[in-house]
Write a protein that holds these residues in place. Structure first.
Motif, PDB file in Angstrom:
ATOM      1  N   ALA A  89      -4.918  -2.997   0.679  1.00 37.56           N
ATOM      2  CA  ALA A  89      -5.284  -3.218   1.332  1.00 37.56           C
ATOM      3  C   ALA A  89      -7.116  -3.829   1.565  1.00 37.56           C
ATOM      4  N   ALA A  90      -7.401  -3.689   0.165  1.00 33.93           N
ATOM      5  CA  ALA A  90      -8.825  -4.528   0.071  1.00 33.93           C
ATOM      6  C   ALA A  90      -8.366  -5.879  -0.593  1.00 33.93           C
ATOM      7  N   MET A  91      -7.279  -5.387  -1.808  1.00 35.43           N
ATOM      8  CA  MET A  91      -7.434  -6.363  -2.250  1.00 35.43           C
ATOM      9  C   MET A  91      -6.380  -7.937  -1.599  1.00 35.43           C
ATOM     10  N   VAL A  92      -5.663  -8.024  -0.510  1.00 37.76           N
ATOM     11  CA  VAL A  92      -6.001  -9.090   0.241  1.00 37.76           C
ATOM     12  C   VAL A  92      -6.958  -9.570   1.035  1.00 37.76           C
ATOM     13  N   VAL A  93      -8.322  -8.794   1.166  1.00 39.27           N
ATOM     14  CA  VAL A  93      -9.297  -9.010   1.418  1.00 39.27           C
ATOM     15  C   VAL A  93     -10.142 -10.179   0.613  1.00 39.27           C
ATOM     16  N   THR A  94     -10.403  -9.255  -0.702  1.00 36.60           N
ATOM     17  CA  THR A  94     -11.437  -9.550  -2.120  1.00 36.60           C
ATOM     18  C   THR A  94      -9.822 -10.820  -1.986  1.00 36.60           C
ATOM     19  N   LEU A 152     -10.782   0.468   5.209  1.00 32.90           N
ATOM     20  CA  LEU A 152      -9.557  -0.558   5.925  1.00 32.90           C
ATOM     21  C   LEU A 152      -8.421   0.535   5.380  1.00 32.90           C
ATOM     22  N   VAL A 153      -7.879  -0.055   6.800  1.00 27.90           N
ATOM     23  CA  VAL A 153      -6.382   1.129   7.223  1.00 27.90           C
ATOM     24  C   VAL A 153      -5.935  -0.634   7.698  1.00 27.90           C
ATOM     25  N   ALA A 154      -4.228  -0.173   7.224  1.00 27.16           N
ATOM     26  CA  ALA A 154      -3.258  -1.493   6.979  1.00 27.16           C
ATOM     27  C   ALA A 154      -2.181  -0.368   7.981  1.00 27.16           C
ATOM     28  N   ASP A 155      -2.253  -0.419   9.469  1.00 34.75           N
ATOM     29  CA  ASP A 155      -0.881   0.207   9.602  1.00 34.75           C
ATOM     30  C   ASP A 155       0.073  -1.162  10.305  1.00 34.75           C
ATOM     31  N   PRO A 156       1.061  -0.646  10.782  1.00 33.94           N
ATOM     32  CA  PRO A 156       2.240  -1.737  10.929  1.00 33.94           C
ATOM     33  C   PRO A 156       1.575  -2.839  11.717  1.00 33.94           C
ATOM     34  N   LEU A 157       0.983  -3.035  12.957  1.00 27.54           N
ATOM     35  CA  LEU A 157       0.361  -4.424  13.564  1.00 27.54           C
ATOM     36  C   LEU A 157      -1.009  -4.993  12.608  1.00 27.54           C
ATOM     37  N   GLY A 158      -1.622  -4.109  12.106  1.00 25.24           N
ATOM     38  CA  GLY A 158      -2.599  -4.321  11.009  1.00 25.24           C
ATOM     39  C   GLY A 158      -2.398  -5.215   9.839  1.00 25.24           C
ATOM     40  N   ALA A 159      -1.406  -5.214   8.995  1.00 25.78           N
ATOM     41  CA  ALA A 159      -0.102  -5.933   7.440  1.00 25.78           C
ATOM     42  C   ALA A 159       0.718  -6.721   8.615  1.00 25.78           C
ATOM     43  N   LEU A 160       1.042  -6.536   9.039  1.00 25.81           N
ATOM     44  CA  LEU A 160       1.927  -7.662  10.078  1.00 25.81           C
ATOM     45  C   LEU A 160       1.562  -9.029  10.143  1.00 25.81           C
ATOM     46  N   MET A 161       0.117  -9.100  10.958  1.00 24.06           N
ATOM     47  CA  MET A 161      -0.792 -10.153  11.463  1.00 24.06           C
ATOM     48  C   MET A 161      -1.117 -10.817  10.459  1.00 24.06           C
ATOM     49  N   LEU A 215      -8.229  -5.140   9.015  1.00 20.98           N
ATOM     50  CA  LEU A 215      -7.487  -4.072   8.245  1.00 20.98           C
ATOM     51  C   LEU A 215      -9.002  -3.349   8.664  1.00 20.98           C
ATOM     52  N   THR A 216      -9.668  -3.908   9.448  1.00 23.31           N
ATOM     53  CA  THR A 216     -10.838  -2.297   9.350  1.00 23.31           C
ATOM     54  C   THR A 216     -10.725  -1.187  10.479  1.00 23.31           C
ATOM     55  N   GLN A 256      -1.812   3.113   5.568  1.00 17.86           N
ATOM     56  CA  GLN A 256      -2.135   2.686   4.283  1.00 17.86           C
ATOM     57  C   GLN A 256      -3.429   2.938   4.372  1.00 17.86           C
ATOM     58  N   VAL A 257      -4.662   3.623   4.369  1.00 16.77           N
ATOM     59  CA  VAL A 257      -5.672   4.075   4.184  1.00 16.77           C
ATOM     60  C   VAL A 257      -7.011   3.834   2.697  1.00 16.77           C
ATOM     61  N   VAL A 258      -8.014   3.302   3.219  1.00 18.46           N
ATOM     62  CA  VAL A 258      -8.491   2.504   1.349  1.00 18.46           C
ATOM     63  C   VAL A 258     -10.199   3.660   1.596  1.00 18.46           C
ATOM     64  N   GLN A 259     -10.458   3.976   1.411  1.00 13.20           N
ATOM     65  CA  GLN A 259     -12.216   4.460   1.796  1.00 13.20           C
ATOM     66  C   GLN A 259     -12.751   3.360   0.906  1.00 13.20           C
ATOM     67  N   MET A 260     -13.475   2.482   1.276  1.00  8.46           N
ATOM     68  CA  MET A 260     -14.856   1.607   0.757  1.00  8.46           C
ATOM     69  C   MET A 260     -15.431   2.774  -0.256  1.00  8.46           C
ATOM     70  N   GLY A 261     -15.639   2.291  -0.931  1.00  6.58           N
ATOM     71  CA  GLY A 261     -17.160   3.190  -2.129  1.00  6.58           C
ATOM     72  C   GLY A 261     -16.795   4.643  -2.114  1.00  6.58           C
ATOM     73  N   GLY A 262     -15.595   5.438  -2.186  1.00  7.27           N
ATOM     74  CA  GLY A 262     -14.955   6.943  -2.042  1.00  7.27           C
ATOM     75  C   GLY A 262     -16.153   7.068  -1.308  1.00  7.27           C
TER      76      GLY A 262
END
Lengths: 500, 126
Positions: free
Chosen positions: A5-10, A72-81, A125-126, A57-63
């Protein structure tokens, strides 16, 4: 459990930086951009696959744990978009090979496009409202840059209008954000879902919600806030217009969906009648505007507005079927609309104009082009078995089930008028004899059109595929709608998800 | 402070709306600057502008021993100021270029992107 989820942004940001070094060589810059776009699409597809198989899928930035850091949260809608955004970005980059002047590549066309894609994916994704604001700003900055890249008179004028209205929208967004923070002391969307429901001040809640709707309504080009769009989009190069038309307004629609189903879920019932009225007016005014114009790009720009109306209609009904219809419509519309702007560029290349009075005879001269126009255009108009038919059918059926008779009637009539617009382009540009005069002959550009035809053809094939294989797409859309209507899973995933 | 700030924000927003409704782009920019500052003050007010000790935690402890000031609104405002500054810089350049190309800053006279005068373009400018 991954950082996809973070990689598709970076990733696009990294390619933007790398692309800055290659600006002087258009060929190398194009190939690097294509590599970046392809990799982005592959990552996005893996993310969607993972989300559909294994849940949010959830990634917490900076821990930092959830309500304190940025999630960053990838739910079905976010990932599809994200997948659709990556796809359109790749198509635009491929098309840009002969569409974008080397000077504009030198000014940083590909890096800007990459940053724009990163910002769009970030917005999808945010899980944090302030972070959404930041992504909106990044999106704005890069779109401003792309908008005035060619710097001719029309573009500068369009740029001024686009910038002005978007800055106002941004300020409204920021105001609403400040007030939300004042009410709850948090900006995490999952946390807000819980805390806003407990704010004992319905008047203030409604006022802030309306501020959000106005801010995102401007971005999404909802009635009566759409007047910037038909002025801005037709002045763009086709590859830029495809990205703008396909994705930018849809980020607004997406933000509207998040705000009504997640953040202000408790007030969704308050806003439904407003959204329903706006949806009908948006559909109608968009399609009527299109009927009045004779420039291919203006007709297409007005149709964006009427299509946004359909999406808002599904959101206003807020039943599982209607939301699935909105998600399906988003997928269908982004592919088709981006493709139509690309086809518009091909028509300009073949016929020398965007004006219908100066186009003609393309059916006989360019049968392949005619086929490539026919598929997205009549999918937009809702002909079975193309993708637009299913999108419209789901929404209309959802409307009938919800007893929204007036809205259903409007959707059907607007569908018919869409057929009228597409038939107008078809009849005048393709069937009619070309107008006499040397202009049409002289303007036909030389050069291999392969870089332009291939992305258009791929998107057209995809449109047919979505139409013929509507079932799997519908299943993903239904999963996304279900996740939207049950925010508990989203909230639990964010607040308990930890750093994994 | 708690009463003064909202009043100030209201006055600034009123003035900025008046300025932004002008046909003159220069006045629009001034209104925009005022409005973005008003929104920043609004965030400050929303974060409760009261005098409290700074959010520092004594050595050896894990939580502050007393009620401390909330630093987050200021962090938000700082971000908004930085973004606003960059946007403003761009807007100034854009408006200047538009003035050079179109010869006016009157929005009523800026019609180059409208339907009538848009001549089959797509060709790049100078």
């Amino acid at each position: 459990m991954s950082h996809l989820a973070a990689m598709v942004v970076t990733l696009p940001l990294a390619f933007a930086v790398a692309g800055m070094g290659l600006r002087s060589s258009p060929r190398a810059a194009h190939l690097l951009a294509l590599a970046g776009g392809g990799l982005h699409l592959a990552l996005a597809l893996r993310l969607l696959e993972g989300v559909l198989a294994g849940g949010i899928q959830v990634v917490q930035m900076g821990g930092w744990p959830a309500p304190f850091g940025i999630s960053l949260v990838a739910d079905p809608l976010g990932a599809l978009m994200v997948v659709i955004a990556a796809l359109i970005g790749l198509a635009a980059m491929a098309y840009g090979r002969h569409d974008i002047h080397p000077d504009q590549v030198g000014h940083g066309f590909y890096p800007l496009l990459h940053i724009l894609l990163a910002a769009i994916c970030g917005a999808f994704l945010t899980g944090d409202l302030f972070n959404l604001y930041v992504w909106f700003e990044v999106m704005l900055m890069t779109s401003f840059g792309l908008l005035v890249l060619a710097q001719h008179r029309g573009q500068l004028d369009a740029g001024v209008k686009y910038v002005v209205i978007n800055l106002v929208a941004t300020l409204l967004f920021l105001t609403a954000l400040g007030l939300v923070y004042g009410m709850t002391g948090t900006l995490n969307m999952a946390d807000l879902h819980l805390k806003l429901a407990r704010v004992d001040n319905p008047a203030l809640r409604t006022a802030v919600l309306m501020l959000f709707v106005a801010a995102f309504g401007i971005k999404a080009a909802v009635f009566p806030l759409y007047f910037w769009l038909p002025a801005a989009y037709p002045s763009l190069a086709p590859s830029v217009a495809a990205v703008f038309a396909g994705l930018l307004t849809k980020v607004g629609v997406y933000a509207l969906m998040r705000i009504t189903t997640l953040v202000f879920a408790a007030d969704a019932a308050t806003i439904q009648p407003v959204l329903l009225t706006l949806a009908v007016l948006t559909m109608a005014s968009g399609v009527l505007g299109a009927a009045a114009h004779r420039d291919v790009r203006r007709i297409l720009a007005f149709h964006i507005i009427s299509q946004v109306g359909y999406m808002v209609l599904g959101l206003a009904l807020l039943t599982p079927l209607a939301l699935a219809g909105t998600v399906f419509y988003l997928v269908h519309h982004i592919v088709v609309k981006a493709n139509l702007f690309l086809v518009g560029g091909l028509m300009h290349q073949a016929g020398g104009a965007f004006d219908l009075t100066r186009l003609g005879g393309l059916y006989r001269r360019r049968p392949l082009l005619a086929a490539l126009f026919f598929i997205p255009a009549f999918s937009l108009a809702g002909f079975p078995p193309l993708s637009g038919f299913w999108a419209k059918m789901i929404l209309i059926r959802a409307g009938i089930e919800a007893d929204a008779v007036a809205a259903v009637a409007a959707a059907v009539v607007v569908g018919l008028l869409t057929v009228y617009s597409m038939t107008k382009i078809w009849a005048e540009a393709f069937w009619q004899e070309p107008p006499a005069g040397p202009a049409a002959e002289a303007a036909v550009e030389p050069g291999s059109p392969l870089w332009r035809v291939v992305p258009v053809a791929v998107l057209a094939i995809l449109t047919v595929a979505i139409g013929l294989g509507a079932e799997p797409v519908y299943r993903v859309a239904a999963a996304a709608a279900e996740a939207l209507l049950r925010p508990e899973a989203y909230v639990a995933a964010v607040l308990k998800g930890g750093a994994g | 402070m708690q009463i003064l700030l909202p009043l100030l924000v209201g006055a600034m927003v009123a003035v900025s709306i008046y300025l932004m409704l002008c046909r003159d782009l220069i006045r629009f920019i001034l209104g925009l600057v005022l409005a973005s500052n008003a929104v920043n003050l609004l965030i400050l007010a929303a974060g409760r502008a009261v005098v409290l000790p700074p959010p520092l935690i004594d050595a050896g402890q894990r939580v502050p021993g007393q009620v401390v000031a909330n630093a987050l609104p200021q962090a938000l405002i700082l971000t908004a100021i930085v973004i606003g500054f960059a946007l403003l810089a761009f807007v100034f350049v854009l408006f200047y270029r538009a003035y050079q190309a179109l010869g006016t800053v009157d929005t009523e006279a800026m019609r180059a992107a409208e339907a009538e005068s848009l001549e089959g373009n797509g060709e790049g400018g100078p």
